[in-house]
Write a protein that holds these residues in place. Sequence first.
Motif, PDB file in Angstrom:
ATOM      1  N   LEU A  92      35.212 -23.402  23.405  1.00 41.82           N
ATOM      2  CA  LEU A  92      36.635 -23.676  23.554  1.00 41.82           C
ATOM      3  C   LEU A  92      37.380 -22.395  23.912  1.00 41.82           C
ATOM      4  CD1 LEU A  92      37.198 -25.929  20.397  1.00 41.82           C
ATOM      5  CD2 LEU A  92      36.938 -26.676  22.773  1.00 41.82           C
ATOM      6  N   ASP A  93      38.514 -22.546  24.555  1.00 49.16           N
ATOM      7  CA  ASP A  93      39.389 -21.395  24.766  1.00 49.16           C
ATOM      8  C   ASP A  93      40.067 -21.039  23.446  1.00 49.16           C
ATOM      9  OD1 ASP A  93      38.836 -21.252  27.499  1.00 49.16           O
ATOM     10  OD2 ASP A  93      40.424 -22.702  27.977  1.00 49.16           O
ATOM     11  N   PRO A  94      40.333 -19.755  23.204  1.00 48.95           N
ATOM     12  CA  PRO A  94      41.044 -19.372  21.976  1.00 48.95           C
ATOM     13  C   PRO A  94      42.392 -20.082  21.887  1.00 48.95           C
ATOM     14  CG  PRO A  94      40.115 -17.450  23.050  1.00 48.95           C
ATOM     15  CD  PRO A  94      39.935 -18.592  24.003  1.00 48.95           C
ATOM     16  N   PRO A  95      42.830 -20.409  20.682  1.00 51.45           N
ATOM     17  CA  PRO A  95      44.138 -21.054  20.522  1.00 51.45           C
ATOM     18  C   PRO A  95      45.240 -20.209  21.153  1.00 51.45           C
ATOM     19  CG  PRO A  95      42.918 -21.060  18.456  1.00 51.45           C
ATOM     20  CD  PRO A  95      42.156 -20.187  19.396  1.00 51.45           C
ATOM     21  N   GLU A  96      46.192 -20.869  21.776  1.00 48.05           N
ATOM     22  CA  GLU A  96      47.286 -20.139  22.422  1.00 48.05           C
ATOM     23  C   GLU A  96      48.174 -19.443  21.410  1.00 48.05           C
ATOM     24  OE1 GLU A  96      49.432 -22.724  24.987  1.00 48.05           O
ATOM     25  OE2 GLU A  96      47.713 -23.189  26.280  1.00 48.05           O
ATOM     26  N   GLU A  97      48.289 -20.019  20.218  1.00 49.93           N
ATOM     27  CA  GLU A  97      49.171 -19.456  19.210  1.00 49.93           C
ATOM     28  C   GLU A  97      48.366 -18.923  18.027  1.00 49.93           C
ATOM     29  OE1 GLU A  97      52.192 -22.125  17.988  1.00 49.93           O
ATOM     30  OE2 GLU A  97      52.938 -22.514  20.017  1.00 49.93           O
ATOM     31  N   ARG A  98      48.739 -17.732  17.570  1.00 49.02           N
ATOM     32  CA  ARG A  98      48.207 -17.199  16.324  1.00 49.02           C
ATOM     33  C   ARG A  98      49.062 -17.737  15.183  1.00 49.02           C
ATOM     34  NH1 ARG A  98      45.424 -15.883  19.958  1.00 49.02           N
ATOM     35  NH2 ARG A  98      44.378 -13.906  20.338  1.00 49.02           N
ATOM     36  N   PRO A  99      48.639 -17.494  13.949  1.00 51.63           N
ATOM     37  CA  PRO A  99      49.488 -17.892  12.821  1.00 51.63           C
ATOM     38  C   PRO A  99      50.867 -17.245  12.898  1.00 51.63           C
ATOM     39  CG  PRO A  99      47.277 -17.362  12.064  1.00 51.63           C
ATOM     40  CD  PRO A  99      47.348 -16.955  13.509  1.00 51.63           C
ATOM     41  N   LYS A 100      51.853 -17.884  12.299  1.00 50.35           N
ATOM     42  CA  LYS A 100      53.208 -17.345  12.258  1.00 50.35           C
ATOM     43  C   LYS A 100      53.207 -16.007  11.513  1.00 50.35           C
ATOM     44  CE  LYS A 100      54.899 -22.092  11.994  1.00 50.35           C
ATOM     45  NZ  LYS A 100      55.563 -23.101  11.134  1.00 50.35           N
ATOM     46  N   ASN A 101      54.113 -15.131  11.914  1.00 52.46           N
ATOM     47  CA  ASN A 101      54.190 -13.766  11.370  1.00 52.46           C
ATOM     48  C   ASN A 101      52.971 -12.937  11.760  1.00 52.46           C
ATOM     49  OD1 ASN A 101      56.585 -14.517  10.027  1.00 52.46           O
ATOM     50  ND2 ASN A 101      55.402 -15.230   8.253  1.00 52.46           N
ATOM     51  N   TYR A 102      52.273 -13.366  12.819  1.00 56.41           N
ATOM     52  CA  TYR A 102      51.077 -12.667  13.276  1.00 56.41           C
ATOM     53  C   TYR A 102      51.354 -11.199  13.564  1.00 56.41           C
ATOM     54  CZ  TYR A 102      47.432 -11.214  16.590  1.00 56.41           C
ATOM     55  OH  TYR A 102      46.437 -10.532  17.233  1.00 56.41           O
ATOM     56  N   ASN A 103      52.535 -10.891  14.081  1.00 56.79           N
ATOM     57  CA  ASN A 103      52.855  -9.522  14.479  1.00 56.79           C
ATOM     58  C   ASN A 103      53.458  -8.693  13.373  1.00 56.79           C
ATOM     59  OD1 ASN A 103      51.991  -9.765  17.180  1.00 56.79           O
ATOM     60  ND2 ASN A 103      53.863 -10.885  17.694  1.00 56.79           N
ATOM     61  N   SER A 104      53.446  -9.225  12.138  1.00 52.73           N
ATOM     62  CA  SER A 104      53.941  -8.415  11.030  1.00 52.73           C
ATOM     63  C   SER A 104      53.090  -7.162  10.900  1.00 52.73           C
ATOM     64  CB  SER A 104      53.902  -9.202   9.722  1.00 52.73           C
ATOM     65  OG  SER A 104      52.574  -9.621   9.447  1.00 52.73           O
ATOM     66  N   THR A 105      53.686  -6.084  10.428  1.00 55.47           N
ATOM     67  CA  THR A 105      53.033  -4.771  10.494  1.00 55.47           C
ATOM     68  C   THR A 105      51.723  -4.724   9.722  1.00 55.47           C
ATOM     69  OG1 THR A 105      53.273  -2.425  10.019  1.00 55.47           O
ATOM     70  CG2 THR A 105      54.373  -3.928   8.514  1.00 55.47           C
ATOM     71  N   VAL A 106      50.741  -4.076  10.316  1.00 54.01           N
ATOM     72  CA  VAL A 106      49.499  -3.777   9.622  1.00 54.01           C
ATOM     73  C   VAL A 106      49.203  -2.282   9.746  1.00 54.01           C
ATOM     74  CG1 VAL A 106      48.477  -6.054   9.867  1.00 54.01           C
ATOM     75  CG2 VAL A 106      48.153  -4.385  11.681  1.00 54.01           C
ATOM     76  N   ALA A 107      50.253  -1.503  10.008  1.00 58.51           N
ATOM     77  CA  ALA A 107      50.046  -0.067  10.215  1.00 58.51           C
ATOM     78  C   ALA A 107      49.741   0.627   8.895  1.00 58.51           C
ATOM     79  CB  ALA A 107      51.286   0.560  10.837  1.00 58.51           C
ATOM     80  N   GLY A 108      49.095   1.752   8.972  1.00 59.14           N
ATOM     81  CA  GLY A 108      48.768   2.528   7.785  1.00 59.14           C
ATOM     82  C   GLY A 108      48.347   3.925   8.145  1.00 59.14           C
ATOM     83  N   ARG A 109      47.939   4.671   7.114  1.00 55.57           N
ATOM     84  CA  ARG A 109      47.539   6.059   7.341  1.00 55.57           C
ATOM     85  C   ARG A 109      46.089   6.091   7.829  1.00 55.57           C
ATOM     86  NH1 ARG A 109      48.277   8.757   1.778  1.00 55.57           N
ATOM     87  NH2 ARG A 109      47.545  10.570   2.914  1.00 55.57           N
ATOM     88  N   SER A 110      45.861   5.596   9.016  1.00 57.85           N
ATOM     89  CA  SER A 110      44.515   5.544   9.580  1.00 57.85           C
ATOM     90  C   SER A 110      44.639   5.378  11.080  1.00 57.85           C
ATOM     91  CB  SER A 110      43.736   4.362   8.975  1.00 57.85           C
ATOM     92  OG  SER A 110      44.371   3.161   9.335  1.00 57.85           O
ATOM     93  N   ARG A 111      43.536   5.112  11.699  1.00 55.27           N
ATOM     94  CA  ARG A 111      43.555   4.915  13.136  1.00 55.27           C
ATOM     95  C   ARG A 111      43.850   3.444  13.445  1.00 55.27           C
ATOM     96  NH1 ARG A 111      38.450   5.734  17.174  1.00 55.27           N
ATOM     97  NH2 ARG A 111      39.507   5.085  19.050  1.00 55.27           N
ATOM     98  N   ALA A 112      44.868   2.897  12.822  1.00 56.17           N
ATOM     99  CA  ALA A 112      45.218   1.499  13.023  1.00 56.17           C
ATOM    100  C   ALA A 112      45.751   1.300  14.435  1.00 56.17           C
ATOM    101  CB  ALA A 112      46.254   1.058  12.007  1.00 56.17           C
TER     102      ALA A 112
END
Length: 419
Positions: free
Chosen positions: A94-114
């Motif tokens: 199957l093709d990947p779903p067009e939509e990710r879960p809601k709030n998908y772009n909420s920050t996942v940044a941290g003190r690393s090579r994120a």
Amino acid sequence: MAWSFHFVPLLFFFLLSSASALATSGHGSSGNATAMLRPGRELLRQRRIRALLGKLNKPSVKTIESPDGDFIDCVPSHLQPAFDHPKLRGQKPLDPPEERPKNYNSTVAGRSRAGAVVLQAWHAAGEACPEGTVALRRTTEKDLLRASSLGRYGRKPARRITRRDSTGSGHEHAVGYVNSEKYYGARASVNVCSPRIGDPSEFSLSQIWVLSGSFSNDLNTIEAGWQVSPELYGDSNPRFFTYWTTDAYQETGCYNHNCRGFVQTTNKIAVGAAITPESVYNGRQFDITLLIWKDPKHGHWWLELGPGVVVGYWPSGLFTHLAHHARMVQFGGEIFNAGARGSHTATQMGSGHFPGEGFDRAAYFRNLQVVDWDNSIIRASNLKLLADHPGCYDIKGGFNGYWGTYFYYGGPGRNMKCP
């Protein structure tokens, strides 16, 4: 004719008597008799190996030789092993779903090579698999010869557990978990380490578990993360892996593509291939972001290796309980202790250092999140922490605005507190 009628039993009696005499002689001849039988068993084993390799490795349009010795086969996506499964036969990815879960772009940044692109060792060859293919790590004869059992190749050692604590099974954990809701996925970032393995038959891994069912016999799990397993891969490199089971690791499921089930959709990442770079003790940390979520439209469980590479999916039809939703989500580390030396294994978990050493030294999970009934990514609140043997591998967590819900985990294995 009468003479020839009696010849066969007389010859048989002579051979039997000779074998008996050899077996009872004091010249080690019983070993020779055993050796006479061994070629037959070895021939059978070789036939089984060739048959299994034929099932696991599919015809490719291109092969890429990785600097670490792996071979990456570019296999037409519809010919991958998953479609040998009776429930999937004749299907196409199957093709990947067009939509990710809601709030998908909420920050996942941290003190690393994120946010950095995830690299694997084979990418250093400077070649890529063509569109319309999937990148599959080739299983070799050496891989199968290392296996303790061809029948259980590519599976975790069998176990029976009654709860998360796996004392006595050889599997030891340091995990954070939530189990108060219905869950439709999970996301977290975990730093990539290279723990030392005390015995070649043991492993150390860090992963997300999405679970449902009882721990005793009908447990359904979906798992993904990184792993060091000399027996499975032939080296001590941390490798990206997947796993699934529908019966508490007894007969169903496996790592990666070592059985039929997980459907890969990308030509950019090879499941089972080494991840690079690794985190450095008291130095630069490198982490990967994993997202598992259930597509509301078709019900399949998808896997993304962040940022943005959708690796593939576990078809809903593989499962019983997980065909609907998960009842528990876990994050953390697991080791297998073979118990061969009569003392605790020296196999490390995470970075091999206890969580009290903190950032740059201990292994971590950060931004622990779950997917709820509304297909929204939310913080994994009410997280419970559990270490089967804190003197060997421990876990300590917290929350802040930078890392969200997080924890440090792991340890060295055998030490003064873990004899």
